[in-house]
Design a protein around this motif. Sequence first.
Motif, mmCIF file in Angstrom:
data_model
loop_
_atom_site.group_PDB
_atom_site.id
_atom_site.type_symbol
_atom_site.label_atom_id
_atom_site.label_comp_id
_atom_site.label_asym_id
_atom_site.label_seq_id
_atom_site.Cartn_x
_atom_site.Cartn_y
_atom_site.Cartn_z
ATOM 1 N N UNK A 249 0.825 -1.211 0.000
ATOM 2 C CA UNK A 249 0.000 0.000 0.000
ATOM 3 C C UNK A 249 0.861 1.264 0.000
ATOM 4 N N UNK A 250 1.926 1.256 0.771
ATOM 5 C CA UNK A 250 2.819 2.424 0.819
ATOM 6 C C UNK A 250 3.493 2.624 -0.531
ATOM 7 N N UNK A 251 3.990 1.540 -1.109
ATOM 8 C CA UNK A 251 4.644 1.634 -2.428
ATOM 9 C C UNK A 251 3.680 2.244 -3.442
ATOM 10 N N UNK A 252 2.436 1.811 -3.419
ATOM 11 C CA UNK A 252 1.452 2.348 -4.347
ATOM 12 C C UNK A 252 1.131 3.805 -4.036
ATOM 13 N N UNK A 253 0.988 4.140 -2.758
ATOM 14 C CA UNK A 253 0.629 5.512 -2.366
ATOM 15 C C UNK A 253 1.688 6.525 -2.788
ATOM 16 N N UNK A 254 2.967 6.142 -2.694
ATOM 17 C CA UNK A 254 4.033 7.089 -3.050
ATOM 18 C C UNK A 254 4.443 6.963 -4.515
ATOM 19 N N UNK A 255 3.644 6.224 -5.275
ATOM 20 C CA UNK A 255 3.916 6.003 -6.710
ATOM 21 C C UNK A 255 5.275 5.327 -6.905
ATOM 22 N N UNK A 256 5.580 4.403 -6.011
ATOM 23 C CA UNK A 256 6.857 3.693 -6.050
ATOM 24 C C UNK A 256 7.046 2.842 -7.285
ATOM 25 N N UNK A 257 5.973 2.255 -7.773
ATOM 26 C CA UNK A 257 6.075 1.411 -8.967
ATOM 27 C C UNK A 257 6.556 2.247 -10.146
ATOM 28 N N UNK A 258 5.919 3.395 -10.348
ATOM 29 C CA UNK A 258 6.320 4.277 -11.442
ATOM 30 C C UNK A 258 7.741 4.790 -11.250
ATOM 31 N N UNK A 259 8.077 5.138 -10.020
ATOM 32 C CA UNK A 259 9.416 5.673 -9.734
ATOM 33 C C UNK A 259 10.496 4.636 -10.015
ATOM 34 N N UNK A 260 10.252 3.392 -9.629
ATOM 35 C CA UNK A 260 11.219 2.325 -9.886
ATOM 36 C C UNK A 260 11.370 2.096 -11.379
ATOM 37 N N UNK A 261 10.268 2.093 -12.090
ATOM 38 C CA UNK A 261 10.317 1.876 -13.537
ATOM 39 C C UNK A 261 10.994 3.040 -14.270
ATOM 40 N N UNK A 262 10.828 4.260 -13.763
ATOM 41 C CA UNK A 262 11.503 5.424 -14.358
ATOM 42 C C UNK A 262 13.018 5.299 -14.229
#
Length: 93
Positions: free
Chosen positions: A77-90
Motif C-alpha cells: 500500500x505504501x509503495x502504491x501511495x508514493x507512486x513507487x512502482x512508477x518511480x522504480x520503472x523510471x
Amino acid sequence: LYDQRSCQEWINHLRVQLPLNKKIITGNEKLISILLKEGYKVIIPQKKFDISATPIRKMIRIKKEKWREYVPKRVEEIIERIHGIERIRELQN
C-alpha cells in the motif's frame, strides 16, 4: 530514503536525519553491527521470505506482479501511495 552506496554513507545520512533515540529496522547484518556501535536501537524484522529488496525492485521493473507476494500488504500500500512502482520503472530508463 534513497539507496546509499555504502553502510558508512547510510550512517552519515542517519546522523543528520534521526536522533539516537530512534529505532531503526533492518535485516542487513553489516548495517546492524555499525548501527549498534553508533548507539542506535535496532529492530531486526522476522523474514517471511528469504529475499531482499533488490529482486523485488527488479520484479517491479519488469512488470512481474509476483513482487506483491513478497511484501506485507501494508508495504504494498505504501509503495502504491508514493507512486513507487512508477518511480522504480523510471529509474530503469
